[in-house]
Write an enzyme that holds these catalytic residues in place. Structure first.
Site: not given
Lengths: 199, 199
Positions: A9, A69, A152-153, A155
């Site tokens: 990622n 993770d 990212f994700g 956010d």
């Protein structure tokens, strides 16, 4: 010491490099330098998934490996999306799809039910079986709609405690200061420094 | 293999023994067999406190040591009492004093604001520096008043998800099945079995 980063990622890799490059005599390697197979994240806790990835990739490459993770836990959803954060909408979902599903599930929910936290667990596995573990969390709440373009994700919909802007609006400098991943990696950094000092 | 349990809390020791006695060729030792100094829990995460205790006691005794740290996180209190669960009211507080303070802080709070989770992190440290880590959580909510007499700590006010009685009413058989500590120790158990198999 060489340390292989067990993630593909790009967002995570950037954050990890920014924090760990402060460790002297540590040579960070990525999948671009040393190839490794994808590891399925089949466990149901961040710790076990990070251990799984670090162990498999260490076994495959013979190098010390850092794996992490992390994910988002929304209290009103019983801790979901949790370990399924990256594939919440479906396997291979985009950030936008995951965010859309999350906002739909929280439709009509007030601020109390929007309380959430990011959690991260980082594991370093050495070929001799030694392991380091670090963890971190960042508390906050889920915004009503996505705002901002950095990170990212999740956010764009995560507002950290003490702020009124999302992580994606706050930008990388602030995120890297307060993030769950930073805290987990700081703990790893301290343990790495100790190890390197001992020789 | 000898494994020294780095806790003096009789409630925790009982729970740990009940779970780990299923591991063959593991000889559990307590502070009654091998003395060790008290370790102050100065860190602000369960993981770091468990690592701290396991490392210090392992260094002092030269034995493999299991240490754990655990506590209650109430979402509406920003995760408190957290690492301060055992000394929430004050240093050396009784379970009753801690529970009284918690109930007072949640006075008038509805079920959503009573959402909470127990978390446990267990660490085994070996004299050669090797470490195992396991973690577990148990979600639930804080009752309006204490009920039941089994267990210890916040058990009389913690109602696990899917139940309508407190942990202290449910009793040790059910608690040991579903508890955060059980989950953390199961992960440790699996890693110990792997280690022992390898010889």
């Amino acid at each position: 010491m060489k340390l292989l980063l067990g993630s593909r990622n790009p967002g995570k890799l950037r954050e990890i490099c920014e924090i760990l490059r402060e460790v002297p005599s540590l040579e960070l390697l990525t999948w671009e330098e040393v190839a490794f197979s994808a590891v399925e994240e089949t466990a149901d806790s961040f710790l076990e998934n990070a251990q799984l990835k670090a162990r498999r990739i260490c076994e495959e490459t013979g190098l010390p490996v850092l794996a992490e993770d992390s994910g988002l836990e929304v209290e009103a959803l019983g801790g979901r999306p949790g370990v399924r954060s990256a594939r919440f909408a479906h396997e291979g979902a985009t950030d936008e799809e995951n965010i859309r599903l999350l906002l739909r599930m929280l439709e009509g929910a007030d601020d109390r039910d929007r309380r959430a936290r990011f959690r991260a667990v980082a594991v370093v596995r050495f070929p001799d079986g030694k392991e380091l573990v670090g963890e971190g969390e960042l508390r906050g709440r889920i915004a009503r709609e996505p705002r901002g373009h950095s990170g990212f994700g999740y956010d764009p919909v995560f507002i950290p405690e003490g702020f009124d802007r999302t992580l994606a609006e706050l930008g990388p400098a602030i995120k890297n200061e307060i993030s769950h991943r930073r805290r987990a990696l700081e703990q790893i950094k301290r343990q790495l420094l100790e190890l390197l000092e001992k020789g």
